[in-house]
Design a protein around this motif. Sequence first.
Motif, PDB file in Angstrom:
ATOM      1  N   GLN A   1       0.843  -1.191   0.000  1.00 50.24           N
ATOM      2  CA  GLN A   1       0.000   0.000   0.000  1.00 50.24           C
ATOM      3  C   GLN A   1       0.882   1.246   0.000  1.00 50.24           C
ATOM      4  N   VAL A   2       0.670   2.095  -0.985  1.00 54.26           N
ATOM      5  CA  VAL A   2       1.465   3.310  -1.090  1.00 54.26           C
ATOM      6  C   VAL A   2       0.903   4.379  -0.158  1.00 54.26           C
ATOM      7  N   GLN A   3       1.796   4.986   0.602  1.00 53.75           N
ATOM      8  CA  GLN A   3       1.372   6.054   1.502  1.00 53.75           C
ATOM      9  C   GLN A   3       2.347   7.214   1.474  1.00 53.75           C
ATOM     10  N   LEU A   4       1.794   8.412   1.519  1.00 55.66           N
ATOM     11  CA  LEU A   4       2.570   9.629   1.727  1.00 55.66           C
ATOM     12  C   LEU A   4       2.034  10.250   3.007  1.00 55.66           C
ATOM     13  N   VAL A   5       2.928  10.493   3.961  1.00 51.42           N
ATOM     14  CA  VAL A   5       2.503  11.018   5.254  1.00 51.42           C
ATOM     15  C   VAL A   5       3.262  12.302   5.550  1.00 51.42           C
ATOM     16  N   GLU A   6       2.509  13.394   5.667  1.00 48.07           N
ATOM     17  CA  GLU A   6       3.107  14.690   5.979  1.00 48.07           C
ATOM     18  C   GLU A   6       3.198  14.875   7.494  1.00 48.07           C
ATOM     19  N   SER A   7       4.191  15.636   7.918  1.00 47.51           N
ATOM     20  CA  SER A   7       4.335  16.009   9.319  1.00 47.51           C
ATOM     21  C   SER A   7       5.069  17.341   9.396  1.00 47.51           C
ATOM     22  N   GLY A   8       5.039  17.938  10.587  1.00 45.68           N
ATOM     23  CA  GLY A   8       5.778  19.175  10.802  1.00 45.68           C
ATOM     24  C   GLY A   8       4.944  20.434  10.807  1.00 45.68           C
ATOM     25  N   GLY A   9       3.668  20.301  10.525  1.00 38.80           N
ATOM     26  CA  GLY A   9       2.810  21.481  10.556  1.00 38.80           C
ATOM     27  C   GLY A   9       2.576  21.954  11.978  1.00 38.80           C
ATOM     28  N   GLY A  10       1.944  23.118  12.096  1.00 43.08           N
ATOM     29  CA  GLY A  10       1.660  23.653  13.411  1.00 43.08           C
ATOM     30  C   GLY A  10       1.312  25.116  13.361  1.00 43.08           C
ATOM     31  N   LEU A  11       1.322  25.741  14.533  1.00 44.59           N
ATOM     32  CA  LEU A  11       1.015  27.164  14.673  1.00 44.59           C
ATOM     33  C   LEU A  11       2.308  27.927  14.891  1.00 44.59           C
ATOM     34  N   VAL A  12       2.504  28.978  14.115  1.00 40.54           N
ATOM     35  CA  VAL A  12       3.715  29.781  14.215  1.00 40.54           C
ATOM     36  C   VAL A  12       3.352  31.245  14.002  1.00 40.54           C
ATOM     37  N   GLN A  13       4.130  32.127  14.591  1.00 40.89           N
ATOM     38  CA  GLN A  13       3.900  33.559  14.394  1.00 40.89           C
ATOM     39  C   GLN A  13       4.467  34.010  13.055  1.00 40.89           C
ATOM     40  N   ALA A  14       3.925  35.069  12.535  1.00 45.22           N
ATOM     41  CA  ALA A  14       4.435  35.643  11.294  1.00 45.22           C
ATOM     42  C   ALA A  14       5.929  35.935  11.443  1.00 45.22           C
ATOM     43  N   GLY A  15       6.668  35.597  10.397  1.00 44.35           N
ATOM     44  CA  GLY A  15       8.106  35.755  10.422  1.00 44.35           C
ATOM     45  C   GLY A  15       8.846  34.511  10.885  1.00 44.35           C
TER      46      GLY A  15
END
Length: 124
Positions: free
Chosen positions: A1-15
Amino acid sequence: QVQLVESGGGLVQAGGSLRLSCAASGRTFSSVAMAWFRQAPGKEREFVATISWSGSRPYYADSVKGRFTISRDNAKNTMYLQMNSLKPEDTAVYYCAAAATGLGSARSYDYEYWGQGTQVTVSS
């Protein structure tokens, strides 16, 4: 089964900065181009960046050029998106995608496999 899994997102301030990862499994993607797309609430999915199978041909949307860097590690079957100088308008769900060929494209229909997405929120 082919899978692509993203990670690393979140909440950050501008800049601020974030680094997204896309881990592939089920097959090797070292011979195909990969890309990042994003979709903000109420908007269509848009192209962010793409990279060829060898990593030698990165291409960016004008809106992220000079701020984002796409890269890949074929030995790890993983792609990355380093995002610097983030702006509130970068807020979106970010998706990674794998193409059927070795050369990248800004067209979503050229991509065969898609991840589920990771949320990036940039506060002002």
